[in-house]
Write an enzyme that holds these catalytic residues in place. Structure first.
Site, PDB file in Angstrom:
ATOM      1  N   ASN A 135      -8.892   5.753  -2.047  1.00  0.00           N
ATOM      2  CA  ASN A 135      -8.435   5.174  -3.309  1.00  0.00           C
ATOM      3  C   ASN A 135      -8.451   3.767  -3.243  1.00  0.00           C
ATOM      4  O   ASN A 135      -8.323   3.199  -4.412  1.00  0.00           O
ATOM      5  CB  ASN A 135      -7.091   6.040  -3.394  1.00  0.00           C
ATOM      6  CG  ASN A 135      -6.023   5.806  -2.333  1.00  0.00           C
ATOM      7  OD1 ASN A 135      -6.596   5.634  -1.094  1.00  0.00           O
ATOM      8  ND2 ASN A 135      -4.844   6.007  -2.404  1.00  0.00           N
ATOM      9  N   GLU A 144      -0.883   5.930   8.372  1.00  0.00           N
ATOM     10  CA  GLU A 144      -0.384   6.065   7.136  1.00  0.00           C
ATOM     11  C   GLU A 144      -0.910   7.074   6.249  1.00  0.00           C
ATOM     12  O   GLU A 144      -2.009   7.307   5.940  1.00  0.00           O
ATOM     13  CB  GLU A 144      -1.034   4.623   6.191  1.00  0.00           C
ATOM     14  CG  GLU A 144      -0.654   3.228   6.917  1.00  0.00           C
ATOM     15  CD  GLU A 144       0.854   2.928   6.595  1.00  0.00           C
ATOM     16  OE1 GLU A 144       1.612   3.703   5.922  1.00  0.00           O
ATOM     17  OE2 GLU A 144       1.293   1.951   7.249  1.00  0.00           O
ATOM     18  N   CYS A 200      -1.062   6.884  -2.505  1.00  0.00           N
ATOM     19  CA  CYS A 200      -0.286   7.740  -1.611  1.00  0.00           C
ATOM     20  C   CYS A 200       1.228   7.676  -1.928  1.00  0.00           C
ATOM     21  O   CYS A 200       2.080   8.607  -1.640  1.00  0.00           O
ATOM     22  CB  CYS A 200      -0.593   7.327  -0.119  1.00  0.00           C
ATOM     23  SG  CYS A 200      -0.196   5.702   0.108  1.00  0.00           S
ATOM     24  N   GLU A 210       2.097  -1.223   8.054  1.00  0.00           N
ATOM     25  CA  GLU A 210       1.254  -2.177   7.874  1.00  0.00           C
ATOM     26  C   GLU A 210       1.747  -3.421   6.733  1.00  0.00           C
ATOM     27  O   GLU A 210       2.996  -2.948   6.324  1.00  0.00           O
ATOM     28  CB  GLU A 210       0.022  -1.476   6.800  1.00  0.00           C
ATOM     29  CG  GLU A 210      -0.654  -0.497   7.721  1.00  0.00           C
ATOM     30  CD  GLU A 210      -2.077  -0.271   7.416  1.00  0.00           C
ATOM     31  OE1 GLU A 210      -1.932   0.309   6.008  1.00  0.00           O
ATOM     32  OE2 GLU A 210      -3.025  -0.286   8.055  1.00  0.00           O
TER      33      GLU A 210
END
Ligand code: NDP
Length: 514
Positions: free
Chosen positions: A178, A275, A309, A488
């Site tokens: 994505n 993640e 997400c 992150e």
């Protein structure tokens, strides 16, 4: 903001890349897509190949060679060889390379954004914002590189200790489809800033821009071998996870694959950052600014065709305002413009693949069977004849949802908003937390006390008050529960790409007990 000269460069690039068929024939698409030791490498022709398709039309862009075990080994070995020299450079000099890379991305922003749209089918204006975020991330870690340091620890008289933050070694990155370049940047920038080298495996659906990033880094002065790209599916990802010379895997993707990655890394006792997916709650209280809350719900569900997400796909609305909220929401959602991803006015581009579009349609049907009402969208549409080979979904608002529906429990990854009604704060917090995920969440209210109370009670890693899906580079991002491990962005990412060495220093005679 672009300078005037930067603007001129941008306009030239826009003209050069404006023709889609020209873009499809440009070297970034037609040249080999595996990037090893500073070069695009054509693998031997006996390698398996897969077609790469433009999601909006289904046209085949190129035939991509898949890396074999030997190719992954070559990439990892190149990374291993390059890493020691890179880590020995001062942080300041590593930072200079990264900052130059950020400048190059900005100067090529339009061209790279167009490649990202070709790969993902997302609207071009979104791709431009993504590219800006990549440049910002690389510049941010370029700025931090010189200040990565340990601590001085005074001990008893005549002795002290100090710590050093050292690179881990070779980092393997594995990304979802994505935000392809963003994932390559969010992982490679902190990894390189800390003195690691990097081997990235993009999703096989979106291989193009990670390779361009390799060329950008090279032009910026990154030594060959410090950044490599290997192409392929899950098998290539597994080869990275199980390679003896890889010290850490940084993964972005689904929970089931994340679990497999962790299992593979456990065998080699490797570091991992995960993640993973989400099913985040967005809670809208009746004292909110209604128009802002409607904007927030749309931001939380409809960017990148809903394939985000952190999306707040469970939208909880307090009873008193639900009718007015839905009226405004549906009106604005119906106005969204589905169509050519390269048109600046398009707000809904193409869904990444046939498989993903079918999944969204399946969940719309399931929701209907379970009693939800489709207020708008949820259908496959063909915006123009030339897009009949692609897949476009109309953004969908589902009302009358309840917590036990499949569409409310599972991550769908499409423009599919489930609206749920609630009465009071305690109730909604309990329902919001009733999920195995914990990636993100949001609250719309004018009551600041309530905003802080609710965010403190939500079990998730990234929370928003009166906005949604914002990712400033200095703010850590990551999940609680099954949504992931590690962070992150922000200064926190540094600790996930370094290890701490302690040095004890004695200045007195040694008093041994024997
Ligand atoms: P997947 O988990 O299916 O794949 C992610 C990556 O892992 C791809 O590169 C894939 O390869 C690779 N892969 C697949 N199987 C294996 C394996 N056994 N070992 C090693 N690598 C493997 O996710 P999607 O690409 O479908 O992306 C959607 C998911 O990503 C959603 O769940 C979404 O929530 C999550 N995501 C999380 C984000 C976050 O920051 N938390 C951000 C964006 C997405 P290939 O595709 O080539 O087969």
């Amino acid at each position: 903001m672009l300078s005037r000269s930067g603007h001129r460069v941008l306009m030239t690039l826009q003209r050069k890349c404006s023709n889609l068929s020209q873009l499809m024939k440009c070297p970034a698409v037609t040249e080999p897509l595996n990037f090893l030791a500073g070069r695009r490498i054509a693998l031997d022709t006996s390698r398996d190949q897969i077609p790469l398709q433009y999601p909006a039309t289904g046209e085949v862009l190129c035939s991509m060679q898949l890396a074999s075990k030997m190719d992954v080994d070559r990439a990892v070995t190149a990374a291993k060889d390059a890493q020691v020299g890179w880590a020995r450079m001062s942080g300041f000099h590593r930072g200079q390379v990264l900052k130059r890379a950020a400048d190059i991305i900005r100067s090529r922003l339009e061209e790279i954004a167009r490649l990202e749209t070709l790969d993902t089918g997302k609207p071009i204006w979104e791709a431009r914002l993504d590219m800006q975020s990549c440049a910002d991330t690389i510049e941010y870690y370029g700025g931090l590189a010189a200040s990565i340091a340990g601590e001085f620890l005074p001990l008893s008289d005549g002795c002290y200790a100090y710590t050093i933050r050292e690179a881990l070694g070779v980092v393997g990155g594995i990304g979802a489809w994505n935000y392809p370049l963003q994932m390559a940047s969010w992982k490679s920038a902190p990894a390189l800033a800390c003195g690691n080298s990097f081997v990235f495996k993009p999703s096989e659906l979106t291989p193009l821009t990670a390779v361009v990033l390799g060329e950008v880094y090279k032009e910026a002065g990154l030594p060959d071998g410090c950044y490599n790209v290997v192409q392929g599916g899950g098998e290539v990802g597994q080869l990275l996870c199980s390679h003896d010379l890889v010290d850490k895997i940084s993964f972005t993707g689904s929970v089931p694959v994340g679990s497999k990655i962790m299992e593979a890394c456990a065998k080699g006792v490797k570091h991992v950052t995960l993640e993973l997916g989400g099913k985040s709650p967005l809670i809208i209280f009746d004292d909110c600014h209604l128009d802002n809350a409607v904007s927030g719900a749309m931001m939380a569900n409809f960017l990148t065709q809903g394939q985000v997400c952190s999306n707040g796909t469970r939208v909880f609305i307090q009873k008193k305002i639900i009718t007015e909220f839905l009226e405004k929401l549906v009106k604005r959602t119906k106005r969204m413009k589905i169509g050519d991803p390269f048109n600046d006015n398009t707000t809904v581009g193409a869904t990444i693949s046939r498989q993903q579009a079918d999944k969204v349609l399946r969940y719309v049907n399931l929701a209907k069977q379970e009693g939800a009402e489709v207020l708008c969208g949820g259908q496959e549409v063909t915006p123009e004849e030339r897009f009949k080979g692609g897949q476009f979904m109309s953004p969908c608002v589902l009302s009358r949802c309840h917590d036990d529906m499949a569409v409310v429990k599972d991550e769908v990854f499409g423009s599919l908003m489930s609206v749920l009604q609630f009465d009071c704060e305690d109730e909604v917090v309990a329902r919001a937390n009733n999920t195995e995920f914990g990636l993100a969440g949001g609250v719309f209210t004018k009551d600041l006390g309530r905003a802080h109370r609710v965010t403190s009670h939500l079990k998730a890693g990234s929370l928003y008050v009166n906005n949604y899906n914002m990712y400033p580079v200095g703010v850590p991002f990551g999940g609680y529960k099954k949504s992931g491990i590690g962070r992150e962005n922000g200064p926190d990412a540094i600790q996930y790409y370094t290890q701490v060495k302690s040095v004890y220093v004695e200045m007195n005679d040694v008093k041994a007990p024997f």
